[in-house]
Each structure stands twice: as structure tokens, then as C-alpha cells.
Design an enzyme around this catalytic site. Sequence first.
Site, PDB file in Angstrom:
ATOM      1  N   ASP A  33       0.858  -1.192   0.000  1.00 59.59           N
ATOM      2  CA  ASP A  33       0.000   0.000   0.000  1.00 59.59           C
ATOM      3  C   ASP A  33       0.891   1.238   0.000  1.00 59.59           C
ATOM      4  OD1 ASP A  33      -3.217   0.548   1.172  1.00 59.59           O
ATOM      5  OD2 ASP A  33      -1.795   2.190   1.028  1.00 59.59           O
ATOM      6  N   THR A 123     -16.091  -2.274  -9.235  1.00 63.59           N
ATOM      7  CA  THR A 123     -17.280  -1.568  -8.743  1.00 63.59           C
ATOM      8  C   THR A 123     -18.444  -1.634  -9.733  1.00 63.59           C
ATOM      9  OG1 THR A 123     -18.078   0.673  -8.245  1.00 63.59           O
ATOM     10  CG2 THR A 123     -16.207   0.538  -9.703  1.00 63.59           C
ATOM     11  N   ASP A 124     -19.653  -1.437  -9.218  1.00 65.39           N
ATOM     12  CA  ASP A 124     -20.824  -1.372 -10.105  1.00 65.39           C
ATOM     13  C   ASP A 124     -20.871  -0.054 -10.880  1.00 65.39           C
ATOM     14  OD1 ASP A 124     -21.490   0.348  -8.031  1.00 65.39           O
ATOM     15  OD2 ASP A 124     -23.447  -0.536  -7.601  1.00 65.39           O
ATOM     16  N   GLU A 125     -20.035   0.926 -10.490  1.00 59.67           N
ATOM     17  CA  GLU A 125     -20.082   2.238 -11.166  1.00 59.67           C
ATOM     18  C   GLU A 125     -19.641   2.157 -12.629  1.00 59.67           C
ATOM     19  OE1 GLU A 125     -18.753   5.672  -9.072  1.00 59.67           O
ATOM     20  OE2 GLU A 125     -19.334   4.840  -7.141  1.00 59.67           O
ATOM     21  N   TYR A 150     -13.472   8.446 -12.162  1.00 59.27           N
ATOM     22  CA  TYR A 150     -13.233   7.260 -11.322  1.00 59.27           C
ATOM     23  C   TYR A 150     -13.793   6.012 -11.999  1.00 59.27           C
ATOM     24  CZ  TYR A 150     -14.321   3.700  -7.825  1.00 59.27           C
ATOM     25  OH  TYR A 150     -14.453   2.490  -7.171  1.00 59.27           O
TER      26      TYR A 150
HETATM   27  P1  NAD Z   1      -9.905   3.333  -0.189  1.00 59.42           P
HETATM   28  O1  NAD Z   1      -9.748   4.624  -0.913  1.00 59.42           O
HETATM   29  O2  NAD Z   1     -10.441   3.346   1.199  1.00 59.42           O
HETATM   30  O3  NAD Z   1      -8.490   2.605  -0.125  1.00 59.42           O
HETATM   31  C1  NAD Z   1      -7.620   2.513  -1.212  1.00 59.42           C
HETATM   32  C2  NAD Z   1      -6.262   2.051  -0.716  1.00 59.42           C
HETATM   33  O4  NAD Z   1      -5.403   1.908  -1.857  1.00 59.42           O
HETATM   34  C3  NAD Z   1      -5.583   3.034   0.237  1.00 59.42           C
HETATM   35  O5  NAD Z   1      -5.026   2.342   1.334  1.00 59.42           O
HETATM   36  C4  NAD Z   1      -4.493   3.665  -0.614  1.00 59.42           C
HETATM   37  O6  NAD Z   1      -3.355   4.085   0.133  1.00 59.42           O
HETATM   38  C5  NAD Z   1      -4.153   2.542  -1.586  1.00 59.42           C
HETATM   39  N1  NAD Z   1      -3.590   3.016  -2.861  1.00 59.42           N
HETATM   40  C6  NAD Z   1      -4.090   3.966  -3.688  1.00 59.42           C
HETATM   41  N2  NAD Z   1      -3.270   4.143  -4.744  1.00 59.42           N
HETATM   42  C7  NAD Z   1      -2.240   3.272  -4.576  1.00 59.42           C
HETATM   43  C8  NAD Z   1      -1.077   2.981  -5.340  1.00 59.42           C
HETATM   44  N3  NAD Z   1      -0.788   3.641  -6.460  1.00 59.42           N
HETATM   45  N4  NAD Z   1      -0.243   2.021  -4.893  1.00 59.42           N
HETATM   46  C9  NAD Z   1      -0.511   1.344  -3.731  1.00 59.42           C
HETATM   47  N5  NAD Z   1      -1.573   1.602  -2.957  1.00 59.42           N
HETATM   48  C10 NAD Z   1      -2.432   2.547  -3.374  1.00 59.42           C
HETATM   49  O7  NAD Z   1     -10.760   2.398  -1.136  1.00 59.42           O
HETATM   50  P2  NAD Z   1     -11.820   1.273  -0.777  1.00 59.42           P
HETATM   51  O8  NAD Z   1     -13.137   1.899  -0.570  1.00 59.42           O
HETATM   52  O9  NAD Z   1     -11.251   0.378   0.263  1.00 59.42           O
HETATM   53  O10 NAD Z   1     -11.885   0.478  -2.171  1.00 59.42           O
HETATM   54  C11 NAD Z   1     -10.997  -0.597  -2.436  1.00 59.42           C
HETATM   55  C12 NAD Z   1     -11.273  -1.151  -3.819  1.00 59.42           C
HETATM   56  O11 NAD Z   1     -12.614  -1.588  -3.900  1.00 59.42           O
HETATM   57  C13 NAD Z   1     -11.098  -0.117  -4.938  1.00 59.42           C
HETATM   58  O12 NAD Z   1     -10.504  -0.760  -6.032  1.00 59.42           O
HETATM   59  C14 NAD Z   1     -12.523   0.324  -5.268  1.00 59.42           C
HETATM   60  O13 NAD Z   1     -12.636   0.716  -6.601  1.00 59.42           O
HETATM   61  C15 NAD Z   1     -13.279  -0.966  -4.985  1.00 59.42           C
HETATM   62  N6  NAD Z   1     -14.682  -0.784  -4.590  1.00 59.42           N
HETATM   63  C16 NAD Z   1     -15.021   0.046  -3.559  1.00 59.42           C
HETATM   64  C17 NAD Z   1     -16.345   0.162  -3.150  1.00 59.42           C
HETATM   65  C18 NAD Z   1     -16.759   1.050  -1.994  1.00 59.42           C
HETATM   66  O14 NAD Z   1     -17.957   1.221  -1.779  1.00 59.42           O
HETATM   67  N7  NAD Z   1     -15.840   1.611  -1.227  1.00 59.42           N
HETATM   68  C19 NAD Z   1     -17.324  -0.572  -3.833  1.00 59.42           C
HETATM   69  C20 NAD Z   1     -16.948  -1.409  -4.885  1.00 59.42           C
HETATM   70  C21 NAD Z   1     -15.627  -1.510  -5.250  1.00 59.42           C
HETATM   71  O1  TDX Z   2     -21.794  14.341   1.614  1.00 60.29           O
HETATM   72  C1  TDX Z   2     -22.296  13.645   0.717  1.00 60.29           C
HETATM   73  N1  TDX Z   2     -23.632  13.793   0.411  1.00 60.29           N
HETATM   74  C2  TDX Z   2     -24.268  13.040  -0.530  1.00 60.29           C
HETATM   75  O2  TDX Z   2     -25.472  13.212  -0.761  1.00 60.29           O
HETATM   76  C3  TDX Z   2     -21.548  12.653  -0.020  1.00 60.29           C
HETATM   77  C4  TDX Z   2     -20.081  12.456   0.265  1.00 60.29           C
HETATM   78  C5  TDX Z   2     -22.202  11.900  -0.968  1.00 60.29           C
HETATM   79  N2  TDX Z   2     -23.514  12.083  -1.228  1.00 60.29           N
HETATM   80  C6  TDX Z   2     -24.219  11.201  -2.190  1.00 60.29           C
HETATM   81  C7  TDX Z   2     -23.548  10.950  -3.513  1.00 60.29           C
HETATM   82  C8  TDX Z   2     -24.028   9.529  -3.844  1.00 60.29           C
HETATM   83  O3  TDX Z   2     -25.328   9.579  -4.395  1.00 60.29           O
HETATM   84  O4  TDX Z   2     -24.293   9.927  -1.546  1.00 60.29           O
HETATM   85  C9  TDX Z   2     -24.116   8.856  -2.479  1.00 60.29           C
HETATM   86  C10 TDX Z   2     -22.887   8.044  -2.105  1.00 60.29           C
HETATM   87  O5  TDX Z   2     -21.740   8.854  -2.340  1.00 60.29           O
HETATM   88  P1  TDX Z   2     -20.262   8.294  -2.048  1.00 60.29           P
HETATM   89  O6  TDX Z   2     -20.204   7.790  -0.642  1.00 60.29           O
HETATM   90  O7  TDX Z   2     -19.286   9.319  -2.481  1.00 60.29           O
HETATM   91  O8  TDX Z   2     -20.236   6.985  -2.962  1.00 60.29           O
HETATM   92  P2  TDX Z   2     -20.399   6.761  -4.542  1.00 60.29           P
HETATM   93  O9  TDX Z   2     -20.127   7.979  -5.310  1.00 60.29           O
HETATM   94  O10 TDX Z   2     -21.712   6.074  -4.758  1.00 60.29           O
HETATM   95  O11 TDX Z   2     -19.194   5.715  -4.793  1.00 60.29           O
HETATM   96  C11 TDX Z   2     -18.917   4.661  -3.821  1.00 60.29           C
HETATM   97  O12 TDX Z   2     -19.474   3.427  -4.206  1.00 60.29           O
HETATM   98  C12 TDX Z   2     -18.891   2.728  -5.275  1.00 60.29           C
HETATM   99  C13 TDX Z   2     -17.421   4.503  -3.578  1.00 60.29           C
HETATM  100  O13 TDX Z   2     -16.865   5.758  -3.236  1.00 60.29           O
HETATM  101  C14 TDX Z   2     -16.733   3.901  -4.765  1.00 60.29           C
HETATM  102  O14 TDX Z   2     -15.363   3.661  -4.467  1.00 60.29           O
HETATM  103  C15 TDX Z   2     -17.398   2.595  -5.128  1.00 60.29           C
HETATM  104  O15 TDX Z   2     -16.847   2.101  -6.299  1.00 60.29           O
END
Ligand code: NAD
Ligand code: TDX
Length: 335
Positions: A33, A123-125, A150
Site C-alpha cells: 500500500d 465496482t458497479d459504477e 473514477y
Molecule cells: P480506499 O480509498 O479506502 O483505499 C484505497 C487504498 O489503496 C488506500 O489504502 C491507498 O493508500 C491505496 N492506494 C491507492 N493508490 C495506490 C497505489 N498507487 N499504490 C498502492 N496503494 C495505493 O478504497 P476502498 O473503498 O477500500 O476500495 C478498495 C477497492 O474496492 C477499490 O478498487 C474500489 O474501486 C473498490 N470498490 C469500492 C467500493 C466502496 O464502496 N468503497 C465498492 C466497490 C468496489
Molecule cells: O456528503 C455527501 N452527500 C451526498 O449526498 C456525499 C459524500 C455523498 N452524497 C451522495 C452521492 C451519492 O449519491 O451519496 C451517495 C454516495 O456517495 P459516495 O459515498 O461518495 O459513494 P459513490 O459515489 O456512490 O461511490 C462509492 O461506491 C462505489 C465509492 O466511493 C466507490 O469507491 C465505489 O466504487
Amino acid sequence: MKVLVTGGAGFIGNNFIRYWLNKYPEDKITNLDKLTYAGHLSSTKDFEGNPNYQFIKGDICDAGMVNEAMEGVELVVHFAAESHVDRSIEGPQVFIQSNVVGTQVLLDAAIKHKVKRFHHVSTDEVFGALKLEDKEKFNEKTIYNPRSPYAASKAASDHLVRAYFTTYDLPITITNCSNNVGPYQDPEKFFSRSITNLIDNQKVYVYGDGLYVRDWLYVLDHCRAIDMVIKKGKVGETYLIGGLTEDVPNIEVAKKMARLLGKDESFIELGKDRVGHDRRYAVDWTKINKELGWEPELGFDEVLQKTIEWYQKNEWWWRPLKEEAEALYARTGQK
Ligand code: NAD
Ligand code: TDX
């Protein structure tokens, strides 16, 4: 077995490592990381002393470092990415670098070291946005239509992973999951930002008209799904993972949060909208359910309750991160 986890100091990665060390105590895990703003060693504190766990601070774009970390590795679980949509709108470049170039560097090293499985966490995005009235949810056949930098960078990484399967026979699997919530989520995201705001007697800022919909899933349900795909999934296949069966608009999520934290609706403010805001995500997780027997264990109300309780009990973890998260919103005008 030697496992390389990338991005294990981030939200889902640290939950996954904790889950894996408990479930497979004979395995050895290396966490690679970079410790960006989203990577926190405070998230790995409870297992940092585990003899089967090793941390390497490094960038997945650095081929030398990646090749060293990949030595003797049988399984790669790739989480590392820039993950926040609002940050990708502010500055896309680092998303292309880490999410696309970084994935390609890892894939090359995985071939060189003959890893037995490369699991890509996506991700589903990548599928874009559903309309509120759409009957069909995202499924494994949905055409990619990413709409934020993203989402586009994650879509590119998915295509690369599949291309390495077809072109080089790299044994891959991919999961595309909906919005995760739970312990150790950086307070920049909607759930964690809103809960920590309310704990601090601050308002929840709901973007736009508040009628946007996300498909919320507890992070450990996601970790269990990844485990099942790695152990029982078919090489070369993609599995979608989701949570809710009924839509809950963001404004309703905010109201439930406020109620559970003893606040009235004056703590909720409809604010500036996100540019290109995807209206709705909803995932059809029939394939992973039918083929591998996965389903979410927690319903939405339990997810919300458990997540709130964790943030109430773990201020030591999120408080130091709040300033950085809110600095983003001060810049973007989302308070
Ligand atoms: P996060 O942002 O919390 O964590 C990302 C981690 O990756 C951090 O620890 C960061 O330091 C590390 N990182 C970033 N760039 C790097 C690099 N160049 N080299 C090494 N490490 C690096 O993200 P998360 O929410 O834990 O998401 C993890 C994975 O899951 C991502 O690939 C994201 O697209 C995917 N994902 C997230 C969600 C969600 O809701 N959070 C949903 C579906 C998929
Ligand atoms: O303060 C806020 N108010 C608000 O209404 C923030 C931060 C977000 N939002 C809305 C935007 C979205 O409709 O809430 C929803 C969720 O927003 P985020 O938490 O930023 O998530 P989203 O953009 O849906 O993306 C997340 O889910 C898919 C993760 O960040 C991604 O990493 C993952 O791939």
C-alpha cells in the site's frame, strides 16, 4: 499459501485482511500500500503484529517493487485504487495512474511470477446509472457506460484484467460490487461523513434533490463474497455483488441516520449536487447467489445500526481524518 493484497490499508482492504487472517490462519499475507491520503496504518493496528502479516509501503505503479512483493505469491487480491468520485472530478490524473497503469503493472508481474489467481476488486459504477423507474438492475451482461473519471478508470482496469486472461491465460476473477459501508471507512464517503458529522452535531449534506439511490452493502458481506469467488468461482468469470433489494433514496438514509443519533430533520440540508451525478445503482446478484451460494447476511437497518455503533465507539480512528475529508468539501463547495 502466500497472498499479496494491494491497498490493504484502505477501507475494504483492511477489513479483508482481518477476515482472511482469521479464516485462513495458515496463509501469509503481504499488504502492499502506498499510504495515500486514504491509507491508514491505524486501520491495521490490531493485526500488525501477526507473524503471518507483512506490510510493504509501495506504489503499485513501481514495477521493481511490485515484482519483489510478488515473489512466491500464489494469490493476488487487488484493492489498491483511488476510490472517491468527488476527488476524481477535482483531479482525474492520479486515477488513471493508480487504477489503470497500476493494474497493468500488477498484471505483468502476475504473469512473470505465474500466480495461480489474480482477483480484481471492482465496482458497479462501471455500468453507469440506472433510472429510478428502470426494472432491470445491473447484471453480468450490462454494457459498460462509466460516467465519472473514477468509474472510467475502473472500467479500463476491468478490461485490462479480462484482456490478460484472453491474451496471456492469466487466471483471473473479477467482482463488481455496490457501495460498501462499515468499520474503517474514510469519513469522506456519504455514510461515514454523515454519521461522523451527526456525532459532532454538524449537518448531513445531501447532494441535489436527495433522490439518488445507492445499493448499500456491509463490508464484511463483500469480503465473504470475494472469498467465495476466489475459492469456488470460475477462472475468467465476473461476479456482481450487491446489497439491497429495495431502493432507499439518500434523503431517507440521512433521515434514518439522524433519528438513530437522536437528531431531528433540521440536521439535514439539501446541498450542491455532484457534477454528472449517477441517479441510481442497483445490482442483480443472482449469479453469485445461484452459482456460489452467496447472499448478504445483514439487511439495511442492521448495517446502519452496526455502522453507527462502530463510529460512536471508535472516535480515536476517524477523528484525525475528519479535517482532510472536510477540506475536500470546502474546496468543492459541498460544505
Ligand atoms: P480506499 O480509498 O479506502 O483505499 C484505497 C487504498 O489503496 C488506500 O489504502 C491507498 O493508500 C491505496 N492506494 C491507492 N493508490 C495506490 C497505489 N498507487 N499504490 C498502492 N496503494 C495505493 O478504497 P476502498 O473503498 O477500500 O476500495 C478498495 C477497492 O474496492 C477499490 O478498487 C474500489 O474501486 C473498490 N470498490 C469500492 C467500493 C466502496 O464502496 N468503497 C465498492 C466497490 C468496489
Ligand atoms: O456528503 C455527501 N452527500 C451526498 O449526498 C456525499 C459524500 C455523498 N452524497 C451522495 C452521492 C451519492 O449519491 O451519496 C451517495 C454516495 O456517495 P459516495 O459515498 O461518495 O459513494 P459513490 O459515489 O456512490 O461511490 C462509492 O461506491 C462505489 C465509492 O466511493 C466507490 O469507491 C465505489 O466504487
